[in-house]
Enzyme design. Structure first.
Site, PDB file in Angstrom:
ATOM      1  N   SER A 262       0.838  -1.191   0.000  1.00 17.63           N
ATOM      2  CA  SER A 262       0.000   0.000   0.000  1.00 17.63           C
ATOM      3  C   SER A 262       0.872   1.241   0.000  1.00 17.63           C
ATOM      4  CB  SER A 262      -0.896   0.011   1.237  1.00 17.63           C
ATOM      5  OG  SER A 262      -0.117   0.300   2.382  1.00 17.63           O
ATOM      6  N   LYS A 263       0.226   2.363  -0.242  1.00 17.19           N
ATOM      7  CA  LYS A 263       0.950   3.622  -0.249  1.00 17.19           C
ATOM      8  C   LYS A 263       1.565   3.885   1.123  1.00 17.19           C
ATOM      9  CE  LYS A 263       0.411   8.526  -1.120  1.00 17.19           C
ATOM     10  NZ  LYS A 263       1.341   8.749  -0.034  1.00 17.19           N
TER      11      LYS A 263
END
Ligand code: GLU
Length: 505
Positions: A262-263
């Protein structure tokens, strides 16, 4: 069907920056298209107007331009099967939705959001499907004139796909083999909404893949759950013959454990998850990009190519062109690929080594110029050739090499304490005289003469070199001493030594 022309597509939704996983999907599509002499189509899937983000489409196009991934047709690339932006194809979708309605393979549902919510409260795990549709407000349960009246009066409705119970759908996946799913567990997905007169992703995706003659659908694993529905849609339209082959790519996993990349992982561990820097137009948040962080596009491509596939040999460095014949979609792994971002840094280092000194120096030159406006490219090339094997990014060169261009004004205290002995000032004064007398200040000549002098004086070479380094560099780092002095030249070498002797005493 083997004679069918290979046509693949990359079909992002413009909902923000392009995630690095999307880049890998596009890359695999590119490699597959090229190795089969086929076409790569760029389609924008923007039917969900709520999630549309301005600038995202341009961002995606610029990303691929930077990476060197070329499309053959699609938004901004031309082609005769357009328009390639789904928001410009409304009329086409309406026609196909009507076709399903006419064939009894889809139906109109009037249930309001409130009614659906009430059902969810009433029935646990409520799903609009073959078991429940008979109890809902739709064209299967209401009389025909009632349906017509509701539409005429402007009541909002959706069109749902009528999935028949008691069947099995077979998804043939090039990576996962045969995936079988019972239709009983599938819900009657919404295909079209009257409110915005737009199709949903599923309908638009299938209609476009068909009309654009897509032969293979290569996409992320997150779309695997949609695949049975897509197969059923192909069948409902009677397009089984030209149904694309599916290949669902392995997920990209967190660098340090299980779960999807994920970011937040990038923010936490300090690596970009986007190809280019992204300025979120809504929040104003700026997210780092591989380009701005100083990665070479070749390194990013090389790194991503090996996330989920490998050539089965020890070789790790590949250009995009070299990957084309080697890539094998059927050898992609089913298991997720750990996003080892350190490996990306390693690849960048390898590309620094692979590129010529001149090429790296060209990138380093503007940085040097910021500090020393009249430096020459030639000198920057000389420094680059000595130092580039020590860095992974061009931006790391300046802190490492600034002493070549700027004389030290301070001397690192710790190093001085250790390396500057009681007799250092005297030995350095002698060395200055030796250097002064050398006419040919080349590296080899200096080295020979200085070594002779050290031997004759019975000095310890290590002590002499350490003190000398401190005078020229200001600290204990850097390449070989004669590399440094030869680069600086006689005059500058002696000037720096004089000053150090003054300051250090
Ligand atoms: N629009 C979808 C996406 O954003 C496309 C999925 C597919 O390739 O079918 O990735």
């Amino acid at each position: 069907m083997s004679e069918r022309r290979v046509r693949v597509r990359f079909a992002p939704s413009p909902t923000g920056a392009l995630h690095i996983g999307g880049v890998r999907t596009a890359l695999y599509n590119y490699l597959f298209a090229r190795q089969h002499g086929g076409d790569l189509v760029f389609r924008i899937e923007d039917t969900d107007s709520n999630r549309f983000v301005p600038g995202a489409e341009e961002y995606i196009i610029e990303s691929f331009k930077w990476l060197g991934i070329q499309f053959d047709e699609g938004v901004s690339f031309g082609g005769d099967k357009g328009p390639y932006r789904q928001s410009e194809r409304r009329a086409i979708y309406k026609e196909y939705v009507q076709q399903l309605l006419d064939a009894g393979k889809a139906y109109i549902a009037f249930d309001t959001p409130e009614e659906l919510e009430a059902k969810r409260q009433e029935i646990t795990n409520f799903q609009y499907d073959c078991h429940t549709r008979g109890k809902m407000r739709n064209s299967l349960t209401l009389p025909k004139d009632e349906v017509e009246r509701l539409i005429a009066e402007g009541h909002q409705y959706v069109v749902r796909f009528k999935i028949e119970a008691g069947q099995e759908v077979l998804v043939n996946d090039l990576i996962r083999g045969e995936v079988r799913v019972k239709t009983d567990i599938l819900d009657d997905k919404v295909l079209f909404k009257s409110a915005d007169q737009l199709p949903t992703y599923h309908l638009a995706n299938i209609v476009d893949d068909h009309l654009m003659e897509i032969s293979h659908v290569i996409r992320g694993e997150e779309w695997l759950p949609s695949a049975p529905l897509h197969v059923l849609l192909y069948q409902a339209f009677g397009w089984e013959e030209t149904m694309p082959q599916f290949a669902h790519l392995p997920l990209l996993l967190k660098p340090d454990g299980k779960g999807k990349l994920s970011k937040r992982d990038g923010d936490r561990l300090g690596f970009p998850v986007f190809p280019l820097e992204w300025h979120d137009p809504k929040t104003g948040e700026v997210s780092s990009g591989y380009r701005e962080q100083g990665y070479f596009p070749e390194a990013v491509i090389n790194f991503l190519a090996l996330l989920g596939w490998n050539p089965g040999t020890e070789q790790e460095l590949f250009t995009l062109d070299e990957l084309v014949p080697l890539f094998d979609i059927s050898k992609c792994s089913k298991a997720g690929a750990r996003f080892a971002y350190e490996k990306g840094i390693w690849f960048n280092h390898e590309y620094i080594l692979k590129k010529s000194n001149e090429e790296i120096a060209q990138l380093f030159f503007p940085i040097v110029k910021e500090h020393c406006s009249d430096e020459t490219l030639e000198r920057v090339v000389a420094v680059t050739s000595m130092m580039k094997d020590r860095v992974s990014f061009v931006k790391e060169l300046w802190p490492l090499c600034s002493f070549f261009f700027v004389a030290p004004t301070e001397y690192d205290e710790k190093t001085a304490k250790k390396r500057w002995k009681d007799d250092s000032a005297q030995v350095m004064t002698e060395l200055m005289a030796v250097l002064e007398s050398i006419d040919d200040f080349s590296l080899e000549n200096q080295e020979r003469i200085v070594h002779e002098w050290v031997e004759q004086k019975e000095y310890k070479l290590g002590n002499v070199m350490n003190a000398w380094r401190l005078t020229l560099v200001g600290e204990g780092k850097g390449p070989g001493m004669f590399d440094i002095s030869a680069f600086l030249g006689k005059e500058e070498t002696i000037r720096r030594m004089k000053r150090a002797i003054e300051v250090l005493g």
